[in-house]
Write a protein that holds these residues in place. Structure first.
Motif, PDB file in Angstrom:
ATOM      1  N   ALA A  19       0.857  -1.183   0.000  1.00 39.62           N
ATOM      2  CA  ALA A  19       0.000   0.000   0.000  1.00 39.62           C
ATOM      3  C   ALA A  19       0.892   1.232   0.000  1.00 39.62           C
ATOM      4  O   ALA A  19       1.951   1.240   0.638  1.00 39.62           O
ATOM      5  N   VAL A  20       0.478   2.262  -0.720  1.00 40.24           N
ATOM      6  CA  VAL A  20       1.269   3.484  -0.823  1.00 40.24           C
ATOM      7  C   VAL A  20       0.351   4.682  -0.587  1.00 40.24           C
ATOM      8  O   VAL A  20      -0.733   4.767  -1.176  1.00 40.24           O
ATOM      9  N   TYR A  21       0.792   5.607   0.275  1.00 38.82           N
ATOM     10  CA  TYR A  21       0.025   6.812   0.562  1.00 38.82           C
ATOM     11  C   TYR A  21       0.879   8.048   0.304  1.00 38.82           C
ATOM     12  O   TYR A  21       2.093   8.036   0.538  1.00 38.82           O
ATOM     13  N   ASP A  22       0.230   9.088  -0.147  1.00 34.89           N
ATOM     14  CA  ASP A  22       0.884  10.379  -0.358  1.00 34.89           C
ATOM     15  C   ASP A  22       1.009  11.074   1.002  1.00 34.89           C
ATOM     16  O   ASP A  22      -0.006  11.430   1.622  1.00 34.89           O
ATOM     17  N   TYR A  23       2.227  11.255   1.459  1.00 32.41           N
ATOM     18  CA  TYR A  23       2.430  11.819   2.792  1.00 32.41           C
ATOM     19  C   TYR A  23       1.950  13.268   2.882  1.00 32.41           C
ATOM     20  O   TYR A  23       1.688  13.763   3.986  1.00 32.41           O
ATOM     21  N   ARG A  24       1.819  13.935   1.743  1.00 31.95           N
ATOM     22  CA  ARG A  24       1.408  15.344   1.773  1.00 31.95           C
ATOM     23  C   ARG A  24      -0.077  15.515   2.071  1.00 31.95           C
ATOM     24  O   ARG A  24      -0.488  16.563   2.574  1.00 31.95           O
ATOM     25  N   VAL A  25      -0.904  14.537   1.745  1.00 32.94           N
ATOM     26  CA  VAL A  25      -2.351  14.709   1.879  1.00 32.94           C
ATOM     27  C   VAL A  25      -2.992  13.711   2.840  1.00 32.94           C
ATOM     28  O   VAL A  25      -4.157  13.882   3.201  1.00 32.94           O
ATOM     29  N   THR A  26      -2.268  12.683   3.257  1.00 28.90           N
ATOM     30  CA  THR A  26      -2.841  11.664   4.135  1.00 28.90           C
ATOM     31  C   THR A  26      -2.564  12.004   5.597  1.00 28.90           C
ATOM     32  O   THR A  26      -1.401  12.051   6.011  1.00 28.90           O
ATOM     33  N   PRO A  27      -3.594  12.239   6.403  1.00 24.87           N
ATOM     34  CA  PRO A  27      -3.375  12.519   7.822  1.00 24.87           C
ATOM     35  C   PRO A  27      -2.700  11.332   8.512  1.00 24.87           C
ATOM     36  O   PRO A  27      -3.048  10.175   8.250  1.00 24.87           O
ATOM     37  N   ILE A  28      -1.756  11.615   9.378  1.00 22.65           N
ATOM     38  CA  ILE A  28      -1.019  10.554  10.050  1.00 22.65           C
ATOM     39  C   ILE A  28      -1.959   9.618  10.791  1.00 22.65           C
ATOM     40  O   ILE A  28      -1.821   8.386  10.734  1.00 22.65           O
ATOM     41  N   GLU A  29      -2.953  10.174  11.476  1.00 23.08           N
ATOM     42  CA  GLU A  29      -3.834   9.362  12.319  1.00 23.08           C
ATOM     43  C   GLU A  29      -4.724   8.421  11.510  1.00 23.08           C
ATOM     44  O   GLU A  29      -5.343   7.502  12.071  1.00 23.08           O
ATOM     45  N   GLU A  30      -4.784   8.599  10.195  1.00 22.20           N
ATOM     46  CA  GLU A  30      -5.600   7.724   9.358  1.00 22.20           C
ATOM     47  C   GLU A  30      -4.811   6.586   8.717  1.00 22.20           C
ATOM     48  O   GLU A  30      -5.363   5.818   7.919  1.00 22.20           O
ATOM     49  N   LEU A  31      -3.554   6.452   9.076  1.00 23.88           N
ATOM     50  CA  LEU A  31      -2.710   5.438   8.448  1.00 23.88           C
ATOM     51  C   LEU A  31      -2.901   4.047   9.038  1.00 23.88           C
ATOM     52  O   LEU A  31      -2.448   3.065   8.453  1.00 23.88           O
ATOM     53  N   GLY A  32      -3.519   3.926  10.204  1.00 23.88           N
ATOM     54  CA  GLY A  32      -3.724   2.617  10.806  1.00 23.88           C
ATOM     55  C   GLY A  32      -2.664   2.292  11.841  1.00 23.88           C
ATOM     56  O   GLY A  32      -1.944   3.175  12.317  1.00 23.88           O
ATOM     57  N   ARG A  33      -2.556   1.002  12.196  1.00 27.61           N
ATOM     58  CA  ARG A  33      -1.619   0.539  13.215  1.00 27.61           C
ATOM     59  C   ARG A  33      -0.573  -0.383  12.593  1.00 27.61           C
ATOM     60  O   ARG A  33      -0.875  -1.141  11.665  1.00 27.61           O
ATOM     61  N   TYR A  34       0.643  -0.323  13.159  1.00 31.03           N
ATOM     62  CA  TYR A  34       1.761  -1.076  12.589  1.00 31.03           C
ATOM     63  C   TYR A  34       2.594  -1.732  13.683  1.00 31.03           C
ATOM     64  O   TYR A  34       2.711  -1.216  14.796  1.00 31.03           O
ATOM     65  N   ASP A  35       3.167  -2.865  13.325  1.00 29.08           N
ATOM     66  CA  ASP A  35       4.098  -3.542  14.232  1.00 29.08           C
ATOM     67  C   ASP A  35       5.455  -2.849  14.234  1.00 29.08           C
ATOM     68  O   ASP A  35       6.146  -2.826  15.256  1.00 29.08           O
ATOM     69  N   VAL A  36       5.817  -2.285  13.083  1.00 29.98           N
ATOM     70  CA  VAL A  36       7.100  -1.589  12.959  1.00 29.98           C
ATOM     71  C   VAL A  36       6.905  -0.320  12.137  1.00 29.98           C
ATOM     72  O   VAL A  36       6.284  -0.357  11.065  1.00 29.98           O
ATOM     73  N   VAL A  37       7.427   0.793  12.633  1.00 31.96           N
ATOM     74  CA  VAL A  37       7.499   2.044  11.876  1.00 31.96           C
ATOM     75  C   VAL A  37       8.967   2.329  11.613  1.00 31.96           C
ATOM     76  O   VAL A  37       9.765   2.448  12.555  1.00 31.96           O
TER      77      VAL A  37
END
Length: 320
Positions: free
Chosen positions: A194-212
Motif C-alpha cells: 500500500a502506498v500513501y501520499d504523505y502530503r495529503v494523508t493525515p497521520i492518524e488515518e494510516l492505521g496501526r503497525y508492528d514496525v514504523v
C-alpha cells in the motif's frame, strides 16, 4: 588527485573541484580507485553547516560516505578477506574521522570494503550501500521484523527507504509506504503493498503497525502513536530544521520502554557489505538509481537531492 571540497558552510554552490595529495595505504589499509559515490542526507547536513557545532570550522572539508571502485594497492599486512588487487569493491568510510570518499582515490581500513556485486555497474551498486546496510540494521537488528507483521516505511522513495521497502518484503512483512505523489509508482514497483501520499494523508488515518521505519526525523511522536501493542519504531534521522528538539524527543522516548524510538547511526563493516553483495546477486534487492552526475557537477547533484523529488539515489560518477 581531484576531489570535491568546500571552504565554508552553505548552499551547493559552495562545492568546488580541488586537488588533494594522493593517499597511501597505511597499516591495515587498502587503496581504492573510486568510480562512483552516492549523495546522502549526511552530506547535505555537513555541507550546509546545520551540524556545525559538531563538525567544526576547519576547512576545506570533504564529502562522501559510500563508494564503489577498484582495489589498486594494499598494505602488506592488511586482511583482505579473500580480495585481490584489481577486484571491484565497495564500502563505506568511517564518518567520525578519516578521509571522505568523493575523490579519485581513497585509502580506508581493509575491514571497510568487500567485493562488489558482479551484476551491477559501480553507479548502480553504490545506490545500495548506505541504504542496504542501514535498512538491515534497522529492520532486522533493531526492530526484529517477523513474517506477517505490518511495516510502515516513511520516506519510501528515498535512498534508504526504497531499500527498506524491498528488504521488508523479503522478510515477509506487509509493507505500507509513504511517498510523494510522483514517487508512488516507483515505490509500488519495489513491492509495497500500500502506498500513501504523505502530503495529503493525515497521520492518524494510516492505521496501526508492528514496525514504523522512519527516515525523516520530524513528527516522531505522532508516528510513534501508530504502533500496535508490542510495536517498535526505528528512526535513522532527526529533523534537519530542528535537530536539537528532534534529538531531545528521541532521548525522552526512552520513558516508553520497548515502545521507545530506536535511533541509530550505523557503522557497517565487511560482513555487512558481504551480506548485501549476496542479497543483490540473488536478486533480492535491486538498484535504486535516480540519476548520475559527473564529478564536476557535484553541486548539481546536491541540489537535485535537496529538491525532494528524487526516486532512489543521486550518484556522482568519478570515472566519467
Amino acid at each position: 588527485m581531484q576531489a570535491v571540497l568546500f571552504n565554508r558552510y552553505g548552499n551547493p554552490e559552495e562545492l568546488h573541484q580541488g586537488t588533494l595529495p594522493m593517499p597511501e595505504a597505511r597499516a591495515g589499509e587498502v587503496l581504492v580507485r573510486v568510480d562512483a559515490v552516492s549523495v546522502n542526507g549526511a552530506d547535505l547536513l555537513l555541507r550546509s553547516g546545520k551540524l556545525g557545532l559538531l563538525t567544526g570550522r576547519r576547512f576545506p572539508k570533504q564529502l562522501g560516505i559510500d563508494f564503489a571502485g577498484t582495489l589498486i594497492a594494499t598494505d602488506p599486512g592488511a586482511d583482505l578477506g579473500g580480495l585481490s588487487i584489481g577486484d571491484q569493491v565497495w564500502g563505506i568510510v568511517d564518518e567520525k574521522g578519516g578521509p571522505r570518499s568523493l575523490a579519485e582515490f581513497l585509502s580506508v581500513p581493509a575491514i571497510q570494503i568487500a567485493r562488489a556485486p558482479n551484476n551491477l555497474t559501480s553507479e548502480e551498486a553504490v545506490t545500495l550501500l548506505a541504504g542496504g546496510t542501514t535498512a538491515y540494521t534497522g529492520l532486522v537488528e533493531k526492530a526484529g521484523v517477523q513474517r506477517g507483521e505490518r511495516v510502515l516505511v516513511r520516506g519510501a522513495a528515498g535512498g534508504v527507504g526504497s531499500v527498506a521497502v524491498q528488504l521488508a518484503k523479503m522478510l515477509g512483512a506487509h509493507v505500507t509506504a509513504l511517498a510523494g505523489a510522483s514517487g508512488q509508482d516507483f515505490v509500488r514497483g519495489l513491492g509495497a503493498d500500500a502506498v500513501y501520499d504523505y502530503r495529503v494523508t493525515p497521520i492518524e488515518e494510516l492505521g496501526r503497525y508492528d514496525v514504523v521505519f522512519d527516515t525523516h526525523g520530524s513528527d516522531l511522536l505522532a508516528f510513534r502513536r501508530l504502533l500496535a501493542p508490542g510495536g517498535r519504531m526505528v528512526s535513522i534521522a532527526f529533523d534537519k530544521e530542528a535537530p536539537i528538539r528532534s534529538l531531545a524527543t528521541i532521548a525522552a522516548s526512552a520513558a516508553f520502554g520497548t515502545r521507545r524510538i530506536r535511533f541509530f547511526r550505523g557503522k557497517p563493516e565487511r560482513r555487512d557489505f558481504q551480506r548485501l553483495t549476496a542479497q543483490v546477486e540473488r536478486g533480492e534487492i535491486r538498484s535504486v538509481l535516480d540519476r548520475v552526475f559527473p564529478l564536476a557537477r557535484s553541486a548539481d547533484a546536491h541540489a537535485a537531492l535537496e529538491t525532494h523529488g528524487v526516486q532512489g539515489k543521486v550518484v556522482i560518477s568519478i570515472s566519467e
